[in-house]
Motif scaffolding. Sequence first.
Motif, short mmCIF file in Angstrom:
data_model
loop_
_atom_site.label_atom_id
_atom_site.label_comp_id
_atom_site.label_asym_id
_atom_site.label_seq_id
_atom_site.Cartn_x
_atom_site.Cartn_y
_atom_site.Cartn_z
N PRO A 176 0.61 4.73 -10.54
CA PRO A 176 1.44 5.45 -11.52
C PRO A 176 2.61 6.14 -10.84
CG PRO A 176 -0.88 6.07 -11.68
CD PRO A 176 -0.73 5.30 -10.41
N SER A 177 2.39 6.71 -9.65
CA SER A 177 3.50 7.35 -8.96
C SER A 177 3.15 7.43 -7.48
CB SER A 177 3.75 8.75 -9.52
OG SER A 177 2.81 9.64 -8.95
N TRP A 178 4.09 7.92 -6.73
CA TRP A 178 3.90 7.96 -5.27
C TRP A 178 2.73 8.82 -4.85
CZ3 TRP A 178 4.81 12.34 -2.06
CH2 TRP A 178 5.14 13.50 -2.79
N GLU A 179 2.37 9.82 -5.72
CA GLU A 179 1.26 10.69 -5.34
C GLU A 179 -0.06 9.93 -5.27
OE1 GLU A 179 2.31 13.29 -8.53
OE2 GLU A 179 2.32 15.01 -7.15
N HIS A 180 -0.12 8.77 -5.91
CA HIS A 180 -1.37 8.02 -5.93
C HIS A 180 -1.45 6.97 -4.84
CE1 HIS A 180 -0.71 9.64 -9.95
NE2 HIS A 180 -2.03 9.67 -10.07
N LEU A 181 -0.42 6.91 -3.98
CA LEU A 181 -0.38 5.82 -2.99
C LEU A 181 -1.60 5.79 -2.08
CD1 LEU A 181 3.36 5.63 -1.89
CD2 LEU A 181 2.05 4.02 -3.26
N LYS A 182 -2.22 6.97 -1.89
CA LYS A 182 -3.38 7.00 -1.00
C LYS A 182 -4.61 6.36 -1.65
CE LYS A 182 -1.97 9.30 2.72
NZ LYS A 182 -0.76 8.46 2.70
N ASN A 183 -4.61 6.32 -2.96
CA ASN A 183 -5.76 5.82 -3.69
C ASN A 183 -5.67 4.30 -3.84
OD1 ASN A 183 -7.79 5.25 -5.38
ND2 ASN A 183 -7.18 6.65 -7.02
N LEU A 184 -6.41 3.59 -3.01
CA LEU A 184 -6.27 2.14 -2.95
C LEU A 184 -6.91 1.43 -4.14
CD1 LEU A 184 -6.63 1.47 0.86
CD2 LEU A 184 -4.57 1.66 -0.53
N GLU A 185 -7.51 2.21 -5.07
CA GLU A 185 -8.03 1.57 -6.28
C GLU A 185 -6.92 0.92 -7.08
OE1 GLU A 185 -10.19 4.22 -8.81
OE2 GLU A 185 -11.65 4.62 -7.22
N HIS A 186 -5.73 1.40 -6.87
CA HIS A 186 -4.62 0.87 -7.65
C HIS A 186 -4.11 -0.47 -7.11
CE1 HIS A 186 -4.30 4.36 -10.22
NE2 HIS A 186 -4.43 5.12 -9.14
N VAL A 187 -4.66 -0.90 -5.95
CA VAL A 187 -4.31 -2.23 -5.46
C VAL A 187 -5.23 -3.21 -6.16
CG1 VAL A 187 -4.18 -3.72 -3.44
CG2 VAL A 187 -3.62 -1.30 -3.23
N ARG A 188 -4.69 -4.01 -7.07
CA ARG A 188 -5.52 -4.90 -7.87
C ARG A 188 -5.79 -6.22 -7.17
NH1 ARG A 188 -8.07 -1.45 -10.67
NH2 ARG A 188 -6.69 -0.08 -11.86
N LYS A 189 -4.78 -6.73 -6.50
CA LYS A 189 -4.95 -8.03 -5.85
C LYS A 189 -4.11 -8.01 -4.59
CE LYS A 189 -5.60 -11.63 -9.34
NZ LYS A 189 -4.84 -12.59 -10.13
N ARG A 190 -4.59 -8.68 -3.57
CA ARG A 190 -3.77 -8.87 -2.39
C ARG A 190 -3.90 -10.31 -1.94
NH1 ARG A 190 -6.33 -5.36 2.39
NH2 ARG A 190 -5.50 -3.58 1.23
N LYS A 191 -2.78 -10.85 -1.55
CA LYS A 191 -2.78 -12.23 -1.06
C LYS A 191 -1.84 -12.30 0.11
CE LYS A 191 -4.12 -15.27 -4.81
NZ LYS A 191 -3.72 -16.37 -5.68
N THR A 192 -2.01 -13.36 0.87
CA THR A 192 -1.11 -13.53 2.00
C THR A 192 -0.74 -14.99 2.11
OG1 THR A 192 -3.09 -13.71 3.32
CG2 THR A 192 -1.86 -11.67 3.53
N SER A 193 0.38 -15.26 2.73
CA SER A 193 0.64 -16.61 3.17
C SER A 193 1.18 -16.51 4.58
CB SER A 193 1.60 -17.33 2.21
OG SER A 193 2.92 -17.06 2.54
N VAL A 194 0.74 -17.44 5.41
CA VAL A 194 1.06 -17.38 6.84
C VAL A 194 1.89 -18.60 7.21
CG1 VAL A 194 0.09 -17.15 9.15
CG2 VAL A 194 -1.18 -16.31 7.19
N TYR A 195 2.90 -18.41 7.98
CA TYR A 195 3.59 -19.55 8.59
C TYR A 195 4.11 -19.11 9.95
CZ TYR A 195 7.94 -17.35 6.90
OH TYR A 195 8.98 -16.50 6.64
N VAL A 196 4.57 -20.08 10.70
CA VAL A 196 5.04 -19.77 12.05
C VAL A 196 6.45 -20.32 12.20
CG1 VAL A 196 4.08 -21.86 13.09
CG2 VAL A 196 4.46 -19.87 14.51
N GLN A 197 7.28 -19.61 12.92
CA GLN A 197 8.62 -20.13 13.19
C GLN A 197 8.91 -20.05 14.68
OE1 GLN A 197 11.19 -18.03 10.56
NE2 GLN A 197 10.83 -16.03 11.46
N PHE A 198 9.60 -21.07 15.17
CA PHE A 198 9.89 -21.11 16.60
C PHE A 198 11.07 -22.02 16.84
CE2 PHE A 198 6.32 -23.92 15.56
CZ PHE A 198 6.81 -25.15 15.94
#
Length: 1182
Positions: free
Chosen positions: A566-588
């Motif tokens: 809802p606001s920055w004051e809640h950032l510590k409360n990780l309940e508000h993270v509903r989903k997390r995903k990642t994608s990985v790639y490499v560059q060189f």
Amino acid sequence: MQSSLPRTYLILVGYLADGRQENNEKLVDGCLYVKDNTGIIPCELLHFRLEWLDSLLVFPSWSYIPQGDQSAAGYLEILVDPVPVNAPREELHSIPVTSPMSAEPLLASRIPCKKRSKLTVAGELTRLGPLLCIHQKTFFFLFLKCFASAVCIPVLVQKPSQMLWHHVFQLGHSYTITDLSMSSLKKSGQTMFVTSVSSCLLPYCAEQVREQPLNSAWQGESTQTSSFETAEHLSCSLQLGAEEERLRPTKESKIISYVGFVTKILNVQAGLFLLDNQVCLCLAYQPLLNSARGLRPGACVELIDVHLLQKPLVSFPFAVLGACLSSMVVLKSFSRLSTLYQPMASSRNLCLQLLFRFNLGMPLYLWLVSLLEMFEERFSCFFGHSRLLSSTHQNPGAAEKFLVPLLQAVVPGREEARDIYNEILSKTHQCPLQKSLSLDPPCQAPSLSAVCHVAIQKSWEGFSPSQLLSPLEAQHMGTQELNRRLAWSYCTLSAESFQPQLILVGVLRVSSRSSSLQLQDKSSKLPCVISHKDGSPFTQTALIGSLLQVENYQLVVERFLKTDFPSWEHLKNLEHVRKRKTSVYVQFYFEDVQVLHAAERRIQKGLRSGNSSSLRKRKDGSTTSELETPEAKPLKSEDPKADCGRDENCQEAQSSSSSTTSCVSRLFLVTQKESLMPRNYQLPAEETKEAQEQQRSFQATVLWLGRPQLWSHPGEIGNLAELEETGCGGKEGVTQQEALLLFLGRSLRWFPFLHVDGVYHLIVPCCSDLEVFDKLYFPPVPATFLSRPSCPLCLRVQDSWHLQHETWISCLPECQLSVLTGLEQRTASIPEVLSSSFTGSLVSFCGEILTRALCASPKNEKPLVIAGLPKKKGTLLSRDHSVKLSVSAASGSPVVVDVYITATCLQHLRGLLPGAKIHFQNLERKISRFHNVYCTYIASSCLSIISLPASHLPSPSSPAEESSSPSLVFLCNLRPQLQNLAQARILCHLSCVLTVCLQWICSLCSCIFKEGRCTRHNPPCPSQTGVRQASARVLVEDGTGEAVVLCRNEHVAAVLGLSLLEWEALQNCVQSRGSVCIQHGEAPGTGCLEESEDLVACYLRSLCRSPLICRPILLDFSLDRKPSKILQPAPPQLRNFHSGEVEFVSQVGPRPSLLCLKVEEVGQDALCYLNSQRMNRTSSSC
Ligand SMILES: [Zn+2]
Ligand SMILES: [Zn+2]
């Protein structure tokens, strides 16, 4: 699991032999064989008597152990001693012997051995060295001890017929050896007794021998014979030394003896066996000439004088018993389990070769074995064991190419050979196993799935949403903006980010499904982005299928978060993270790639004209040679497994006979490449099944150069004869013909290789029809339009066709270039793109990405979303989002253009990171309603990465880390056309505060938030959270002009000169009021929003009127790209100025609108300094 060995009650009859007679060339390896007139089988016995040799024996109990590899022969384990068919020969006669005690001093004397007669020595066997084979010669050492004292003498057994003695000897038993002579080692001068051809081994029997004093002749010669006491003393000190060694376990390994059962073969080629499920036996330092026969799970072994190494390698789970050349490994009993025999290869054994070549200690050896095991596990399914491991002197195999540089880095200058004689004979024990160290692996090359797993883990390690935002910014953000800012972030990892350092190894593949390059191993695939250091795009199609190693890379983890804070004051409360995903790639960079195994070269002929692609002329005229371009271009496509079904016939045809290897090619120049997206193509009849749906595709406009060519062999393709024909030959005959190449289905794999301005060969393998291209044209439009000259012919690139990059248009010699002048893509500069005089709607330019941010798609932009397109797994970006890239011409350049790319297009665009330099092609140039120029990525756009971000880039979690302060400018220099100025700084005087507004607004709907509730009633808003926002407009002047500055949030406090505490208190007072606003020149009581006597309003008003507000400040700003209409600059007007008593009248131009980025107070000293600098600059510019 392991069943016991089945017994067949068959009696075996045969001769025991040492294999010498069978084959004269065969090296005598000390092994025993059972033979009859039908054949010969190796065998292992627990006991052996010399009289059994070459006599007919009955074997009452034995087992045949087949090899794991069914094609090779197994061996016999003789469970019960054989019984001779004939009575044994008796050889009992007393012989004169010398005891080791009296023989030992002879070794110390330096008398040439040839002068001496032969000697017979008897003693107790205290040590038996392993069978060694060096320079095609097999031998072993044994040590005989005097019966009465500890004096010990070494005996070298070296005649082929005597190798069988090794089976006879048992520790603690006494033996007599006849006809010994003396010898010394050239290198160290160590002396020993050596057997001669006539030497015999006899069991010692006290009654049959008579102690013989040393031969008188010998006595006379050995004048300087040391006394027995000296010898005694020597051996005592030797023993003491050994005792001392055993007491220092920290630095020196303990020497112990051990009896145990083999429970598992850990790695037979590396000589690693698990004993009693708890300790690892390493036989690598003691060559096993019998190929580890008998060492099956279930067998019992006795280890004498082996080194105990507690934890040699941190990642190795067991303590290790290392057998060195002075250790003994005795097979005590055979295994009763039915387990196959895995032979240990003594030749072409990479582990052992490298062990001896680099003289490795146990920790490094175990590390080497683990690297090699992992390497085989990951890649043998692609190339096969033998091709990975086999290596010749000129042509090292992939595994050797991989391991040798690593070992060279770890043990520099350690390539000195082991002195095995010294190891065996030296009085103080010396061997590579003495040091008991614990090693952390210097580097690792884990499977790609493990790499991804660890990278993802690291990217979330210690992650908290608040890292992504500066708290000063975040506290003023509404819900939507806050969560959008959190939705997409990334982190980059390098080899050094991992402990131990991580080396990437993988097979280069290109996926036609995702049209991306990938590194692949057995476990997984890792998408990759490859660039050249000179900025040219990656085009090496020949590398497909090659095994690559990269140590210098950036592993990028893109993090996608679905949050509802809802606001920055809640950032510590990780309940508000509903989903997390990642994608990985490499560059060189391509230049950082080491090719461990080049892709299969089915075509060996590789004569190429030297000037075409091996040398590359850059635009600046310099010539650089391309790195490691494989000579022959294989016609091998991405996936051997997938290929098998499809173009097997074709490839077989290529390899089988040369008559069918002919192919047709045509040279072309790419003039435009479009992005990868679904297009509405009607395909030829055979693919009507999918024709209804839109096909993912890309297309390129190309210019044919010359006519199709017929080649008898694909390896010949490569000279640019067509170009010469086009360029220098008859210009009149050749018309420049355009075509649209369409890539669909499997040919989508060419997407990463095809680039604008590149000259390529399009190759049709197994074809001799020069009209093959003409026959396949199909019109993209109804036939009625075909007659129009501008309508290009469309050619679908077939699945089996191949692409081969030849050169770039910029590298062509002048005479060839003349035909193509004007065809090179025009790349504008960013200031040109921004200039109002720019014409044209499609632009190409290069620039460095400064920032990357998600934003809601501009309302007027239709997102390029096509129904039926599956959402890309791994991302959580909603389709109505766009990414905004701020791109500057060069790092530090103040001029910036914004590029918008919709989330759906981002699927194929990897490497869009701050710090990366990108070549954008054919973006659409647009002008906003505030007259700002921006660009959007459309269907005809494409991009290529010129350079990767510097690896020392500050992590995005520490925002706004400015490297240098922005340049100091004058207000009069701010012309409207510079509206894309990123950031600048002025030294100015704050003239007055025009407006100040402090508000609490609802985080959801942005209505005024008052007393803990949203004030919106229709419909009612459920929000519980308000965020405070503040804004102020102030007027500044710097002597050259005036400007209106918009300040937001914390900058309002800075401009009003309030401390953080005062600011907090002030904002808290607004909480109950909802909003407090004042305007300059407004009389008390005429406030538009609040009741007249509001204390906060009064306070603000008096603050703004205070003369203290008007002061010099240092202001960092950017131009306000969306200036408020109310404060739009007035037309030029006359204004009065006062300087002391004097009054001036001057014409004043429109006031620019600035956006405050930072306010700094200026002290008196700084003011003087800055003013003097200003003076200098003014005078120098005048
Ligand atoms: Zn040792
Ligand atoms: Zn609300």
